[in-house]
Write an enzyme that holds these catalytic residues in place. Structure first.
Site, short mmCIF file in Angstrom:
data_model
loop_
_atom_site.label_atom_id
_atom_site.label_comp_id
_atom_site.label_asym_id
_atom_site.label_seq_id
_atom_site.Cartn_x
_atom_site.Cartn_y
_atom_site.Cartn_z
N ASP A 1 -27.09 14.90 -0.64
CA ASP A 1 -26.20 15.35 -1.72
C ASP A 1 -24.81 15.63 -1.17
OD1 ASP A 1 -27.34 17.45 -0.32
OD2 ASP A 1 -28.22 18.40 -2.07
N GLU A 35 -25.43 20.25 -7.50
CA GLU A 35 -25.27 21.63 -7.95
C GLU A 35 -25.05 21.70 -9.47
OE1 GLU A 35 -25.88 24.07 -6.16
OE2 GLU A 35 -25.63 23.42 -4.09
#
Length: 376
Positions: free
Chosen positions: A70, A129
């Site tokens: 990520d 997120e």
């Protein structure tokens, strides 16, 4: 090949440019610039929004092994005191995604120089997120031509020492859901409460009632959490609030518990509507599916790493953490594991300072594991 100092330098470069979900333009450009140095005979790249697919070509491929990293940062003003602190005011890599990307680049570099039989696919994923990049990334046509046979990922763990990895077969991370409740009543003068419907009072009552949802509706042997992180309402000290808003999160260890918790929240909101003569709107802007590790692959990975002495292996308990990697595990078999980074401060903390020696540990673990899976 990249050495420890070079990998640390990459991590520090990335640490300085944290960007929020689907705004990782500098980060994507940095990755592309780094990867452009490799021969096109060895790697192929495809962009996806602000993310990136990278295939490292195998010598005689029959399968594709995938690794997800990520990319995004958080809206947290950094307080580490690093000389390489974030240059983006109010934003920070406070969840270790700078390390995750660096580890991926280290593994890519290794297999560019020492290829194995099988193809390797690296998915640099934006917006973990929020609002969530994994689920839409899985719809990319790139995955039709580079379809993973299995997929892996890791996440830094401040509570574990460097040289330790932790995971477990089956459920590792919880189902998570954002929760937003809007309350709309009737404002008025503070001196005349009988002529208004006070939404600060209604919000306070609802927060208290929400505490009973878990304790009286979820099996005590199961786990679930409701957290209200912010309450906003009102405009001045002498004005009764017409509007109030609750923002929070729900976390459960099963989809069934998530459904039950949501139903109870909605029922309580209807009760608030009746009791406080207002309008209550419940929303779930985004949600993440549980991270459910493949039993066979996870047990094999844990045994291999322990037997080869690549890291200290801990079988951990499931966590209430949320991770959109769960969507990838719904589509492909695979697993995720914790990587010890020995930080005094935890994830999402302004002083998170992971030990950079963990980068080398992870690169060594992943390169050895991929070689083993390729039969080399």
């Amino acid at each position: 090949m990249l050495n420890r100092e070079q990998l640390i330098s990459i991590r520090r470069d990335l640490h300085q440019i944290p960007e929020l979900g689907f705004k990782e333009f500098k980060t994507q450009a940095y990755l592309i610039n780094h990867l452009d140095a490799y021969s096109k005979d060895r790697i192929e790249m495809e962009t996806w929004r602000t993310g990136l697919f990278v295939k490292v070509k195998g010598t005689n491929p029959e399968r594709v092994f995938a690794y997800r990293a990520d990319m995004d940062g958080l809206s947290i003003p950094e307080d580490t005191g690093y000389p390489f602190q974030s240059v983006h005011e109010g934003k920070m890599h406070a969840c270790g995604h700078d390390l995750h990307m660096t580890i991926a680049l280290g593994v890519i570099d290794h297999f560019v120089h020492e290829p194995i039989k099988e193809d390797l696919l690296f998915m640099f994923q934006p917006a973990e997120e929020g609002p969530g990049g994994a689920e839409p990334m899985l719809t990319s046509d790139v995955l039709k031509k580079w379809t993973p046979d299995f997929i892996t990922a890791l996440h830094i763990a401040p509570e574990y020492p460097v040289g330790t990895i932790a995971t477990k077969p089956g459920l590792l991370f919880a189902n998570t859901s954002e929760l937003v409740i809007d309350l709309e009543g009737k404002g008025g003068h503070a001196a005349y409460p009988h002529l208004a419907n006070d939404m600060v009072v209604a919000a306070s009552a609802l927060v208290g009632q929400l505490q009973s949802v878990i304790s009286r509706n979820v099996d005590p042997l199961d786990s679930a959490v409701i957290t209200i992180g912010t309450i906003t309402g009102g405009t001045a000290q002498n004005i009764i609030a017409q509007h109030a808003k609750l923002d929070g999160t729900i976390r459960t260890l099963s989809p069934e518990s998530m459904e039950k918790v949501r139903k109870r929240i909605e029922a309580l909101a209807k009760g608030i509507e009746i009791g406080y003569e207002c309008k209550a709107t419940v929303r779930y802007p985004s949600s993440y599916y549980e991270v459910d590790n493949s039993k066979e692959l996870t047990e094999e990975f844990m045994s291999y790493v322990a037997e080869e002495g690549l890291a200290n292996v801990v079988e951990c308990r499931e966590a209430m953490t949320g991770e959109d990697f769960g969507y990838m595990l719904k589509k492909y078999p695979g697993f995720m594991f914790w990587l010890g980074v020995d930080s005094e401060y935890g994830l999402h903390h302004a002083k998170l300072m992971p030990d950079e020696k963990a980068i080398e540990t992870a690169v060594n673990v992943m390169t050895a594991y991929f070689k083993k899976q390729a039969g080399e």
